[in-house]
Structure formats: structure tokens, C-alpha cells
Design an enzyme around this catalytic site. Structure first.
Site, PDB file in Angstrom:
ATOM      1  N   ASN A 437       0.818  -1.213   0.000  1.00  0.00           N
ATOM      2  CA  ASN A 437       0.000   0.000   0.000  1.00  0.00           C
ATOM      3  C   ASN A 437       0.851   1.262   0.000  1.00  0.00           C
ATOM      4  OD1 ASN A 437      -2.379  -1.428  -0.050  1.00  0.00           O
ATOM      5  ND2 ASN A 437      -2.563  -1.518   2.174  1.00  0.00           N
ATOM      6  N   THR A 516       9.311  -2.167   3.906  1.00  0.00           N
ATOM      7  CA  THR A 516       8.824  -3.459   4.376  1.00  0.00           C
ATOM      8  C   THR A 516       8.615  -3.403   5.890  1.00  0.00           C
ATOM      9  OG1 THR A 516      10.955  -4.452   4.961  1.00  0.00           O
ATOM     10  CG2 THR A 516      10.324  -4.513   2.636  1.00  0.00           C
ATOM     11  N   LYS A 540      11.117  -0.493  11.252  1.00  0.00           N
ATOM     12  CA  LYS A 540      11.632  -0.158  12.590  1.00  0.00           C
ATOM     13  C   LYS A 540      12.670  -1.139  13.111  1.00  0.00           C
ATOM     14  CE  LYS A 540       7.294   0.202  13.981  1.00  0.00           C
ATOM     15  NZ  LYS A 540       6.575   0.635  12.775  1.00  0.00           N
ATOM     16  N   VAL A 570       8.989   6.424  12.942  1.00  0.00           N
ATOM     17  CA  VAL A 570       8.278   6.966  14.107  1.00  0.00           C
ATOM     18  C   VAL A 570       7.448   8.149  13.621  1.00  0.00           C
ATOM     19  CG1 VAL A 570       8.463   7.991  16.407  1.00  0.00           C
ATOM     20  CG2 VAL A 570      10.207   6.367  15.627  1.00  0.00           C
ATOM     21  N   GLY A 625      -9.298  -1.573   9.221  1.00  0.00           N
ATOM     22  CA  GLY A 625      -7.907  -1.688   8.795  1.00  0.00           C
ATOM     23  C   GLY A 625      -6.956  -0.838   9.588  1.00  0.00           C
ATOM     24  N   GLU A 628      -3.177  -4.149  13.241  1.00  0.00           N
ATOM     25  CA  GLU A 628      -2.541  -5.302  12.625  1.00  0.00           C
ATOM     26  C   GLU A 628      -3.598  -6.400  12.462  1.00  0.00           C
ATOM     27  OE1 GLU A 628       0.568  -5.538  11.525  1.00  0.00           O
ATOM     28  OE2 GLU A 628       1.005  -3.478  12.181  1.00  0.00           O
ATOM     29  N   LYS A 643       9.450   2.335  18.852  1.00  0.00           N
ATOM     30  CA  LYS A 643       9.524   3.741  18.442  1.00  0.00           C
ATOM     31  C   LYS A 643      10.222   4.595  19.494  1.00  0.00           C
ATOM     32  CE  LYS A 643       5.438   3.514  15.474  1.00  0.00           C
ATOM     33  NZ  LYS A 643       4.011   3.869  15.283  1.00  0.00           N
ATOM     34  N   GLY A 762      -1.210   6.068   7.927  1.00  0.00           N
ATOM     35  CA  GLY A 762      -1.849   6.371   6.650  1.00  0.00           C
ATOM     36  C   GLY A 762      -0.833   6.310   5.529  1.00  0.00           C
TER      37      GLY A 762
END
Length: 782
Positions: A437, A516, A540, A570, A625, A628, A643, A762
Site C-alpha cells: 500500500n 517493508t 523499525k 516513528v 484496517g 494489525e 519507536k 496512513g
């Protein structure tokens, strides 16, 4: 052991000193079993052509004068390189051959190709003997014992067998270039500069690993480096462009040289025998290098229009005049570009089917990626007009532009053309890992970003990766149709193949953009750095790996002068990492960071008011959505823990993930078992959250899930991620559902902290944040 073929041209063998330099290269570069193909020394072939012309014209005096020139040059080489018996033997052989040539003139029995063959025979003999005098087992081979043609077509199976039979691992073999025999045993030539062709033919017959063409230049340049000081030497050039340059008369590589390497993995490189330590140019297969821009200039040419040009006729004409001939079709008619001095020979050979339509023209050709040609062609014409240069003929083809002019393109004008048409901004190859996405949106946004950066950087998206498939296009993917290219051209890959493709990218800078969520891919970062890749991460895992691994990666990046940015790991597109860097660079000191760093947990906590069960909100967020696939990943708080660790390391604090206290937003009992078990026991979650919410309400506070990092004046660090009661009316309490917030207390922002707030998730804002990192990278490179 894989064999290597080396080829040395006439300029590399023009004097005794050059023979000694070539011998040094051979001693350093060659092993027993390798072959060295040689051209005639210096201008010997030109002199032998003059000798033939004198013979044809029956000019005895001129013939004898030229023959003396040939003898003097060969004697000079022998006298300087040899002593004793070796000198006597070589000199006697030379004298006998020169006497035979003189006798052939008297008896009118000279043969053109046989006469020219002497140049290569002498070079091979001298070099082999000189190497032997240096203690090397070297043997001269006449290529007429290896290469046979029948009606102009090489007998490949026969020749391959002959090469394998003649060349073993017992010596270094010095092979004559340029010459072969026909089926009747008569000497034929492979065309002017055919020694390059001989070398690649020999390599293909021997299944060699590599061919090195040693010349008087250090590689293939964007234009003539003797005329333009800032000509670009390319480390890699694709075979297609090299073949086109050869057809257009570029002197570095010649027509036919590359054809024997078609459909093979034999490497071809161009190097300088005058600077053996210099990095040369590798000629690579299509898809293994981006296409480059070149300007190649012409001397005096005639443009001929030919009626009914026959198949193979251009090849025959090239061999006749011993010069490459470029041909093309315009308006349905065949055209030839021929050196003016040979036009009469070509016209005669074509039996009046050719007419000169432009005489004594000069000019240049632009070779470039097909998408660039039209624009460069127009720019070139406008520039010529500015300088009052009269054009006589122009042609725009798919891969090149041809401009013929009244006057020569001098060094000053060539430098201006080169600066306008070739010397673009710095180059940056972008490889995107993760085309889901966010990746799709990032690529769509690339269209505008490429235009934005074009003033300073030539940015090309050259690679796309998913977990099992990759797509590489060194010249750059078409951003308008990349999805179709992915469907048609993506292939399965392993890590070794990935690094091979990255290594082959001949860009000034390379960056891997990791979108990824793969821990395994993050573990490849050290290898990516070894391949000189900058890094941009939305992933991360690398930023939260064990401190030792992380510190080593940072050191590796610094040693190679590479950059790593991961602002979107982050806060998505929020500039939190930029802000922390700016605060520290200004001399301020961060003493506390607190906030909500998860869009999912922000949405859940801000939406809860007791009117519906917390588990219903969780299931609703899952359906939208926002979570997870298993929402317990979000409720565990591990994402926010990572983070917070990234923020700590941005401040230079050495922490491990386990140093950050973690309190989940659910009972510990719900973290184990299946998702179905969780659903069956979700009342525990509702009771857990309701209890915490009631306590917060009683204390006139809002319930939030926060991360907090505090640095005491003595340097002690405390870090926690968990459930928190925050005062009503505070920035964190009033947080918009789904937003992230970072409240930063510093030495200068203590009483009135710096607040950064906005969407923390987003695909659009995350993709935009990655582009912000990309822009930051280019500014730092610039």
C-alpha cells in the site's frame, strides 16, 4: 581454469618502450593458458596500405621508399629489444620477408591481404620473443591456423576445435589479430581494426571468462577527452550503445567487436595500456547498466544515397575500404556515411547505384536513452543555430541523433554541446523494497519528486523488491507503467542475485528505500552498505536492533560516507527526527519526551467514553484496517516500545529494547493463545480497560497509552511505555483520535514544551514522509 584474452592495439605497440610496457602488463595480468591478440605496431598497417597502393600504381620508386620505412621501423624495434642470437634470428627473418615482398612486386604476385598480414605477424613474433627473453613461456600463433572463412562466413565449429587444439595451459599465446584464411587457404582480413574482433572471436571459441581490450585511452568516455576536459569516463556501458557508437565511427570500440559475445557471459572491458592501474570501462549485457549519453564527432564525410542496397553489401564495402561505414534508411531510401577519401571507391564498387547527396560534411552524433533523444536533438539544433553553424543534414532515430554540418565541431563548441546535453546533475538510483500500500503510493508520488529534484539530481527508480520477486531496470523504470512492467518482467530472486544487481548499478549514488515490515530484510543493511547504498527506512527493526549491531552499522555508514534516514519509522510523516536533530544542533538539550506514538492506540483511547465495550472498539478498528491483522500486536505496546527506542537513539542514548519498561494495554493472560481464544475471553479486556478508565476519570484525567523518555541531570535515563493518566485539558488528553503527538521538554522548552502533532499513520502521509527523507538525502549529497 577460465582463460582470459587480452588485446593490444597498434598505439600500444608503437615503440620499443611500448612493447616493454605491454610485456609488463602481460607478466602482471596473464597466466599460462591466457592469450594475447596483437595488432600491427603503430601505423604499420597504414604504411602497408601505401605500399600496396604504390604497387597498384606501378610506382617503383614510391614502393621502395615505403618499403624502407617499413624496414626501418621494424629494425628499430628489434635493435632496441633484443641482443645476441635472438636479435640475429629475428633480423634475418625480417630481411627474408622484406626481400620476398620486393620480389613479389617484381613478379607482380603480391596479394593485398597477405601483404597487410605482415604487420600482425611481426608484432606477435616480437612480443612472444621479448616475453621469452623475460623468462616467460610464450608462443606466437598465426591466426590463419585458427580462423577459417567460407564465402565470408566464419566456420565456427571448425574454428572452435582449432583454437582448443592450439591453445592449452602450457604457455601464454600471442595471436595475430586482423587476419584469417578462406576455404582455399588464401589470406583474408577481418576488416580495419579487426584485431578487436579477433580477440572476441578467440574468447568465444575458447569459452573464456573475459576479454580486455587495451588501448591508448582509459576507457569509454562521453565524448573525446582530448577535446573536452570534463568528458565523463563511464565505468560501464551497455553492449547496445557500444555497438551503435562503433557503427558511428567511435574509435574506442569497433564494428563487429561485440557480436561474438552475444548470448555469452564473457566479460569485456576497455583499459589503457598507458595507465594499467586506471579503472577501465566494462561493456555489459543489456539490463546490467543504465544507458548513457555520448557525443561522437566526425571528420570529412560524404553522405551517399544508394539504390537497392543488398544484404551484406555494407560489410563488403567496409572491408574494401578498411573502415566502418554507418548506414541507415530515411524516407525509404538507404544512405551510407563514408569517409570522403573513400567515396570514389565505394561508388565504383556499387556500380553507379550510389550518388553523393552531401559532400565534405562534418558534424556529430548524439547517442542517448531513447526517451532522451528527441529533446537532445532539438537542443543541439538550437545551440548550433545560436553559434551560426549551418546544418546540411539531420536525422533523428530512436537511439541516436545525427547532425551533419558545413564546418568542423571544434573543441570549444563540443565542450558547450557536452555541457548542455551530457553533463547532467548528479545521479541517484532508487531501489524500493516493499511495494504494498505505502510502496505503491510512494512510487506514484515519485513522478512529482523526480521533477522537483531534476535541477540537481538525475533520480531514477531502478529496482523494486517484494519478498520473493524483484524487477531491475538500470536505465530507470517507466513511472507511468511500472505496474505493467512488474507484471511482465518481475523475476524470483535470492539474496546473492539481489546484491549482484545492486553491485552492477553504475550510479554516482544508490539508495535503498525499505518500506517493508520485514526483520529479515533489515538484517541485510550491513551488506547493502558494503555495496555503497544509502538507506531510508520506514522499517523499525534496524533502528531497534541490539545496540552492538546498531552501533556497528552506524560506524560502517560513517566509514563509507553513507547516509541513513528513518523519520517515518516513528510518526509516519511527522518531522520528529528532524526536530530532535535540530534541537541538538542548536545547542539545546532534550530532557523529556512524552507522547502517543501509535495511531491505532490513539484512536482506541481517544474514542472510548464508556458507552460501548473497549473490545467492540478494537474489533471496529480491525474491520477498518486500523490495526494489525491480530490487534494484540498493537495492544501489546511493542510497536511503541520500538519507536521510543528509536527516539532515544536519535538522542545518542545507548539503550536496548528490554531497557524500556513495557506495560501492555490488555491483561497478560490475553496475550497467549489463539485469536479465537482472545475473542472468547474479551470480557477480560473490557473489565481491564473500564477499571483503568474509571480511575483516570476519578482523578480528573484522561486515559491514554503513552511512551515517556526522561534524561536526568546526572545522565540517568528512564523509559516506559504503558497506560497513563494525563491531565484533562493537556495536549495529550485532547489528542484527535488517530493522531500521534510528541511533547518535547528541553532546556529551552521546559515550561512550555514543543508539541508536534498530526496523523501518525496512513499510506499517503507515510509515503510523503519517505519522500521527505529522500529530499533530505539529496540535499545532504548536494
Amino acid at each position: 581454469m577460465a582463460k582470459v584474452v587480452h588485446k593490444f592495439g597498434g598505439s600500444s605497440l608503437s615503440s620499443p618502450e611500448r612493447y616493454q610496457a605491454v610485456a609488463k602488463i602481460v607478466l602482471e595480468q596473464c597466466q599460462l593458458g591466457d592469450s594475447v591478440v596483437v595488432s600491427a605496431a603503430g601505423k604499420t598497417t597504414n604504411t602497408l596500405v601505401k605500399l600496396w597502393q604504390s604497387f597498384e600504381q606501378q610506382d617503383v620508386r614510391a614502393f621502395n621508399d615505403v618499403l624502407l620505412q617499413v624496414e626501418n621501423h621494424q629494425r628499430e624495434l628489434i635493435d632496441a629489444l633484443f641482443v645476441g642470437e635472438q636479435h640475429s634470428v629475428l633480423l634475418k627473418q625480417l630481411v627474408n620477408e622484406l626481400q620476398a615482398i620486393a620480389l613479389g612486386r617484381e613478379e607482380q604476385q603480391l596479394h593485398y591481404a597477405s601483404l597487410l598480414a605482415h604487420g600482425e605477424l611481426w608484432s606477435a613474433r616480437i612480443l612472444a620473443n621479448y616475453l621469452s627473453s623475460q623468462g616467460v613461456e610464450a608462443k606466437a600463433i598465426d591466426a590463419r591456423t585458427l580462423f577459417v572463412q567460407q564465402e565470408g562466413v566464419l566456420l565456427h565449429a571448425h574454428n572452435k576445435e582449432a583454437c582448443y587444439r592450439a591453445i592449452d595451459d602450457q604457455a601464454i599465446y600471442i595471436v595475430t589479430g586482423f587476419i584469417a584464411v578462406n576455404a582455399q587457404g588464401e589470406t583474408v582480413t577481418l576488416g580495419r581494426n579487426g584485431s578487436d574482433y579477433s580477440a572476441t572471436l578467440l574468447a568465444s571459441y575458447l569459452d573464456a571468462a573475459q576479454v580486455s581490450i587495451w588501448t591508448d585511452t582509459t576507457g569509454v568516455f562521453s565524448t573525446d577527452p582530448r577535446k573536452v576536459a570534463n568528458a565523463i569516463k563511464y565505468t560501464k556501458v551497455c553492449r547496445g550503445q557500444a555497438e551503435l557508437l562503433a557503427r558511428l565511427g567511435n574509435p574506442v570500440l569497433h564494428a563487429k567487436t561485440l557480436s561474438p559475445l552475444k548470448d555469452t557471459d564473457i566479460k569485456l572491458q576497455v583499459r589503457s595500456s598507458f595507465d594499467a592501474d586506471a579503472l577501465g570501462t566494462e561493456i555489459v549485457k543489456a539490463g546490467y547498466s543504465k544507458e548513457k549519453r555520448f557525443i561522437t564527432t566526425f571528420g570529412q564525410l560524404d553522405l551517399l544515397r544508394v539504390e537497392q542496397l543488398k544484404s551484406g553489401e555494407v560489410k563488403q564495402l567496409s572491408q574494401l575500404i578498411q573502415h566502418s561505414i554507418h548506414h541507415f534508411v530515411k524516407g525509404g531510401e538507404a544512405h551510407l556515411l563514408v569517409p570522403s577519401e573513400f567515396s570514389h571507391v565505394v561508388i565504383k564498387a556499387l556500380d553507379s547505384r550510389a550518388n553523393i547527396i552531401e559532400s565534405q560534411v562534418q558534424g556529430f552524433a548524439i547517442v542517448a536513452p531513447s526517451q532522451d533523444v528527441a529533446g537532445l536533438h532539438q537542443q543541439a539544433l538550437e545551440l548550433l543555430d545560436e553559434h551560426a553553424i549551418v546544418t546540411r543534414f539531420v536525422l533523428q532515430e530512436r537511439h541516436y541523433s545525427l547532425v551533419l554540418t558545413d564546418q568542423a565541431i571544434d573543441s570549444d563548441l563540443l565542450a558547450i554541446l557536452h555541457e548542455r546535453l551530457v553533463n547532467k546533475g548528479r545521479e541517484l538510483a532508487v531501489i524500493v523494497a516493499g511495494v504494498g500500500n505505502v510502496g505503491e503510493v510512494f512510487i506514484e508520488q515519485c513522478k512529482n519528486q523526480v521533477a522537483k529534484l531534476s535541477e540537481h539530481f538525475d533520480l531514477k527508480l531502478v529496482g523494486l523488491l517484494r519478498s520473493k520477486q524483484m524487477l531491475f531496470c538500470p536505465s530507470g523504470l517507466n513511472l507511468a507503467s511500472w505496474q505493467q512492467q512488474w507484471q511482465n518482467e518481475a523475476i524470483e530472486y535470492n539474496e546473492a542475485e539481489l546484491f549482484t544487481r545492486i553491485k552492477e548499478l553504475d550510479y554516482e549514488h544508490k539508495v535503498v528505500v525499505d518500506i517493508t515490515a520485514s526483520e529479515r530484510f533489515s538484517e541485510l543493511y550491513p551488506q547493502l552498505v558494503e555495496h555503497d547504498c544509502h538507506l531510508i527506512s520506514a522499517n523499525k527493526y534496524a533502528g531497534t536492533a541490539q545496540q552492538g549491531w546498531y552501533s556497528k552499522l552506524r560506524q560502517q555508514l560513517q566509514e563509507r560516507n553513507l547516509l541513513w534516514r528513518y523519520n517515518t519509522s516513528v510518526g509516519a510523516g511527522l518531522p520528529i527526527n528532524f526536530a530532535l536533530a535540530d534541537l541538538q544542533n542548536s545547542g539545546d538539550e532534550v530532557v523529556r519526551i512524552e507522547g502517543v506514538f501509535s495511531g491505532t492506540l490513539s484512536w482506541l483511547c481517544s474514542r472510548y467514553d464508556g458507552s460501548e465495550a473497549f473490545s467492540e472498539l478494537v474489533l471496529g478498528a480491525q474491520e477498518l484496517g486500523f490495526t494489525e491483522p491480530d490487534p494484540r500486536e498493537d495492544l501489546s505496546g511493542r510497536d511503541m516500545q520500538r519507536k521510543l527506542l528509536i527516539l532515544a537513539r536519535e538522542l545518542g542514548i545507548e539503550l536496548e529494547l528490554d531497557d524500556i519498561e513495557l506495560e501492555a494495554l490488555m491483561p497478560a493472560s490475553l496475550s497467549v493463545g489463539s485469536w479465537q481464544t482472545f475473542l472468547e475471553n474479551r470480557q477480560q479486556l473490557d473489565d481491564f480497560y473500564a477499571t483503568h478508565y474509571a480511575k483516570a476519570t476519578a482523578n480528573d484525567a484522561a486515559l491514554r497509552y503513552t511512551g515517556a523518555l526522561e534524561i536526568a541531570s546526572n545522565g540517568k535515563v528512564s523509559a516506559k511505555v504503558g497506560i497513563a493518566q494525563v491531565p484533562n485539558g493537556s495536549a495529550i488528553a485532547n489528542l484527535t483520535p488517530g493522531d500521534n503527538i510528541f511533547v518535547i521538554h528541553t532546556k529551552w522548552y521546559e515550561q512550555n514544551p514543543l508539541v508536534i502533532q498530526g496523523p501518525g499513520a496512513g499510506k499517503e502521509v507515510t509515503a510523503a514522509g519517505i519522500h521527505s527523507d529522500l529530499f533530505w538525502l539529496t540535499q545532504n549529497l548536494k
